[in-house]
Design an enzyme around this catalytic site. Structure first.
Site, mmCIF file in Angstrom:
data_model
loop_
_atom_site.group_PDB
_atom_site.id
_atom_site.type_symbol
_atom_site.label_atom_id
_atom_site.label_comp_id
_atom_site.label_asym_id
_atom_site.label_seq_id
_atom_site.Cartn_x
_atom_site.Cartn_y
_atom_site.Cartn_z
ATOM 1 N N GLU A 1 60.883 76.604 121.848
ATOM 2 C CA GLU A 1 62.083 76.953 122.602
ATOM 3 C C GLU A 1 63.067 77.703 121.692
ATOM 4 O OE1 GLU A 1 61.778 76.850 125.610
ATOM 5 O OE2 GLU A 1 61.594 74.882 126.537
ATOM 6 N N ASP B 1 62.868 81.798 129.019
ATOM 7 C CA ASP B 1 63.829 81.758 127.910
ATOM 8 C C ASP B 1 63.244 82.344 126.619
ATOM 9 O OD1 ASP B 1 62.035 79.796 127.131
ATOM 10 O OD2 ASP B 1 63.480 78.158 127.113
ATOM 11 N N HIS C 1 60.291 81.572 125.187
ATOM 12 C CA HIS C 1 59.400 80.742 124.362
ATOM 13 C C HIS C 1 57.962 81.257 124.398
ATOM 14 C CE1 HIS C 1 58.821 77.974 128.094
ATOM 15 N NE2 HIS C 1 57.651 78.527 127.870
ATOM 16 N N ASP D 1 49.315 73.968 123.224
ATOM 17 C CA ASP D 1 50.309 72.897 123.335
ATOM 18 C C ASP D 1 49.860 71.819 124.315
ATOM 19 O OD1 ASP D 1 50.544 74.607 125.550
ATOM 20 O OD2 ASP D 1 52.419 75.461 124.847
HETATM 21 C C1 F6R Z 1 51.468 77.210 128.022
HETATM 22 C C2 F6R Z 1 52.483 77.810 127.155
HETATM 23 C C3 F6R Z 1 53.747 78.389 127.687
HETATM 24 C C4 F6R Z 1 53.551 79.248 128.937
HETATM 25 C C5 F6R Z 1 54.916 79.718 129.431
HETATM 26 C C6 F6R Z 1 54.790 80.564 130.684
HETATM 27 O O1 F6R Z 1 50.361 76.782 127.257
HETATM 28 O O2 F6R Z 1 52.301 77.778 125.981
HETATM 29 O O3 F6R Z 1 54.345 79.161 126.684
HETATM 30 O O4 F6R Z 1 52.734 80.336 128.608
HETATM 31 O O5 F6R Z 1 55.727 78.620 129.697
HETATM 32 O O6 F6R Z 1 54.337 79.750 131.729
HETATM 33 P P1 F6R Z 1 53.807 80.405 133.091
HETATM 34 O O7 F6R Z 1 52.625 81.204 132.706
HETATM 35 O O8 F6R Z 1 53.443 79.242 133.956
HETATM 36 O O9 F6R Z 1 54.922 81.245 133.613
#
Ligand code: F6R
Length: 259
Positions: free
Chosen positions: A142, A135, A137, A66
């Site tokens: 989301e 949440d 994702h 992403d």
């Molecule tokens: C990042 C991504 C997100 C993160 C998620 C957890 O490329 O796709 O899904 O893996 O937001 O973020 P952290 O690891 O910072 O807790």
């Protein structure tokens, strides 16, 4: 789905690195990379193996999950910059083999189609590293994302923006929109490797692994995939009802059975 509970984040990182190393050593691998804080220790371990053990990524390709919409690629928090700073600049991956969705593209719908096509023309992703949002994702899909969605623009929840504000000067600087691989795109990868670290992820991990299959927890779509490894530390595993069974399974894992 195989659930691997490790005592701490270092041990999680070694397990993740073992799995990625297996793909990289077997031949030209297509790696799916996540950003955020969760995979950082795993990337450090993979860099160490490159420097100290001759692990070469020269034949590998990498696709990011992403990108923030509207951040210039050279912004230090664009995922284009982050993956280079935290991982790929420190190994021998060819810079032209590192792909990410263009969040600054003038036509985001066309960019999304281009990105999905580029993954397909590389032969698809062999192993996809995933973190999880508080949440539920994965990527930036989301809650209530279509379980078969393709790469497209999504609006971040305020919870995710607040979670990610630590990477920016202020909450106001966190973009509202992202270009993310869809859940259908992500689950096209042949092996999904979900990492969960810390107590803050315990509810999301429990919902993803043991909750109902539901768009309310996008990561629950992993339950439909034939090859998923979930590697978590004790804190992230703390709300799993069947934790003892997962430990028992691992203790009795046959030597011939790979992850
Ligand atoms: C990042 C991504 C997100 C993160 C998620 C957890 O490329 O796709 O899904 O893996 O937001 O973020 P952290 O690891 O910072 O807790």
């Amino acid at each position: 789905m195989e659930i691997v509970i490790r005592e701490d984040s270092d041990h999680v990182a070694r397990t993740v690195a073992d799995i990625i190393e297996g793909y990289v050593r077997r031949g030209p691998a297509v790696l799916g990379l996540a950003t955020g804080s969760t995979p950082l220790a795993s990337y450090k371990e993979l860099i160490r193996r490159h420097r100290e053990e001759g692990l070469s990524y020269s034949e590998a390709q990498a696709f990011l999950l992403d990108e923030y919409v509207g951040l210039p690629v050279e912004h230090p928090e664009s995922y284009h910059s982050v993956i280079r700073r935290e991982f790929t600049d420190h190994v021998d991956l060819d810079p032209s083999s590192i792909h990410s969705p263009g969040g600054a593209a003038p036509d985001l719908a066309a960019e999304a189609i281009r990105y999905d096509r580029s993954i397909a023309s590389a032969g698809g992703v062999d192993v996809q590293i995933l973190g999880i949002g508080t949440d539920g994702h994965v990527g930036f899909n989301e809650p209530m994302s279509s379980l078969s969605s393709r790469t497209r623009v999504k609006t971040l929840t305020e919870q995710t923006r607040q979670d990610n504000a630590r990477f920016f000067d202020s909450l106001d600087d966190v973009p509202h929109h992202v270009l993310t691989q869809g859940l259908g795109t992500i689950t096209d990868a042949r092996h999904l490797l979900l990492i969960g670290l810390g107590e803050a992820k315990a509810d999301a991990i429990a919902a993803a692994v043991e909750g109902p299959l539901a768009a309310a927890c996008p990561a629950s779509v992993l339950q439909l995939h034939p090859h998923v490894t979930v590697v978590v530390d004790e804190a992230a595993a703390s709300r799993l009802k069947f934790a003892d069974y997962y430990r028992h399974t691992l203790d009795n894992k046959p030597a011939w059975q790979a992850f």
